[in-house]
Design a protein around this motif. Structure first.
Motif, PDB file in Angstrom:
ATOM      1  N   HIS A  70       0.809  -1.219   0.000  1.00 41.94           N
ATOM      2  CA  HIS A  70       0.000   0.000   0.000  1.00 41.94           C
ATOM      3  C   HIS A  70       0.843   1.272   0.000  1.00 41.94           C
ATOM      4  O   HIS A  70       0.303   2.359  -0.215  1.00 41.94           O
ATOM      5  N   MET A  94      -1.109  -2.303  -5.092  1.00 45.51           N
ATOM      6  CA  MET A  94      -2.439  -2.482  -4.515  1.00 45.51           C
ATOM      7  C   MET A  94      -3.501  -2.671  -5.592  1.00 45.51           C
ATOM      8  O   MET A  94      -4.540  -3.289  -5.356  1.00 45.51           O
ATOM      9  N   GLY A 162      -8.454  -3.051   1.491  1.00 47.71           N
ATOM     10  CA  GLY A 162      -7.592  -2.971   0.318  1.00 47.71           C
ATOM     11  C   GLY A 162      -6.396  -3.897   0.371  1.00 47.71           C
ATOM     12  O   GLY A 162      -5.729  -4.102  -0.647  1.00 47.71           O
ATOM     13  N   ALA A 163      -6.103  -4.449   1.558  1.00 51.07           N
ATOM     14  CA  ALA A 163      -5.013  -5.423   1.660  1.00 51.07           C
ATOM     15  C   ALA A 163      -5.514  -6.794   1.201  1.00 51.07           C
ATOM     16  O   ALA A 163      -6.701  -6.994   0.957  1.00 51.07           O
TER      17      ALA A 163
END
Length: 308
Positions: A70, A94, A162-163
């Motif tokens: 990220h 990402m 988002g990970a």
């Protein structure tokens, strides 16, 4: 070719376990500087940020980025703008858009960009690809299961929105499948298990089909205690295939055909050196695209909270 002077950004577990010893043994690279908030390498100039490292007195030809994905885009953009070749740990970014943008920037700057997928450099990958190409495949299944507390201790960033969660190791399986199978495959169904207190999945059950109609499946789980399982199974006209140990052992009908000591990161750095020498890039995002499809199409199922 002259020795490539390398800067390493992000001195954490993967850097200490894989990158630093591989660089030290490589005939192509010399580690001349590091940048990390918490880590360093004895005897090597260290900085707290990539900006400080680039402003330092060391001459740097290329940069390896090992920090969490990220924050990787900004570092890669800065390195490319400074005329450095860039090695991206997996996953390369990402989003697919980030990596596409970096590839364009690298081309404009005339530097090499390498999106690395270490599992594709397993000792048995080439033999497995060749063996599958010579037979009729009936079905394929990847099983990637491990204990997150062992492999990612205390890494809270892995669970942020988002990970990747379990897709952090699962993307290794997808990189293997896209390397060994003779045809493209695509997602038809997916179930993703999300701990109630986390924004990323802890397990995934994925169903695919290839362009010839062959079923392909994958199971990922971060909750397996004890030894990990990193395997691909295939039923074929020529027998049952097992690709074990993350791509380092090939078994056919229970007989070991290919094995060798793990040297995935040596293969990565050899490839990075070749790309630099040839003035080329390798920014394949196919495994990341499969992860994106899973998040887009997958049914999200809540499960019990996860705590380290």
């Amino acid at each position: 070719m002259m020795t490539i002077r390398l800067g390493l950004v992000g001195v954490g577990k993967i850097a200490h376990d894989q990158h630093i010893p591989t660089i030290a043994a490589s005939p192509d690279f010399e580690l001349v500087a590091t940048a990390s908030r918490h880590g360093s390498v004895e005897g090597t100039p260290s900085y707290s940020s990539i900006e400080e490292m680039l402003d330092g007195p060391e001459t740097i030809d290329a940069i390896t980025l090992c920090q969490p994905p990220h924050v990787r885009y900004d570092a890669a953009r800065l390195a490319i703008a400074s005329g450095k070749h860039v090695f991206l740990e997996k996953p390369p970014g990402m989003t697919l858009g980030e990596v596409a943008a970096l590839a364009e920037q690298a081309e404009t700057a005339g530097v090499s960009l390498f999106a690395s997928w270490h599992s594709r450099y397993g000792a048995a990958i080439d033999d497995t690809r060749a063996w599958l190409a010579g037979t009729t495949i009936h079905s394929v299944k990847a099983i990637w299961k491990e204990d997150v507390r062992v492999w990612h201790p205390g890494q809270e960033w892995l669970w942020e929105a988002g990970a990747l969660g379990v897709f952090d190791p699962g993307i290794n399986a997808l990189s293997v499948l896209t390397a060994i199978l003779p045809r493209r495959f695509f997602l038809t169904d997916a179930t993703l298990e999300f701990p109630e207190n986390r924004a990323a999945p802890i397990a995934a059950d994925l169903t695919y089909v290839d362009t010839a109609g062959v079923p392909v499946a994958a199971e990922f789980d971060f909750r397996q205690p004890g030894p990990h399982t990193w395997e691909v199974h295939a039923e074929t006209a020529a027998g049952t295939m097992l690709l074990a140990k993350g791509g380092n052992e090939l078994w056919i009908d229970g007989v070991l055909k290919t094995t060798a000591p793990e040297a995935e990161y040596r293969g990565l750095y050899d490839q990075f050196a070749r790309l630099i020498a040839a003035g080329k890039s390798d920014a394949d995002t196919t495994p990341l695209a499969h992860v994106t499809d899973a998040f887009l199409r997958g049914v999200r199922v809540p499960v019990e909270p996860f705590h380290y």
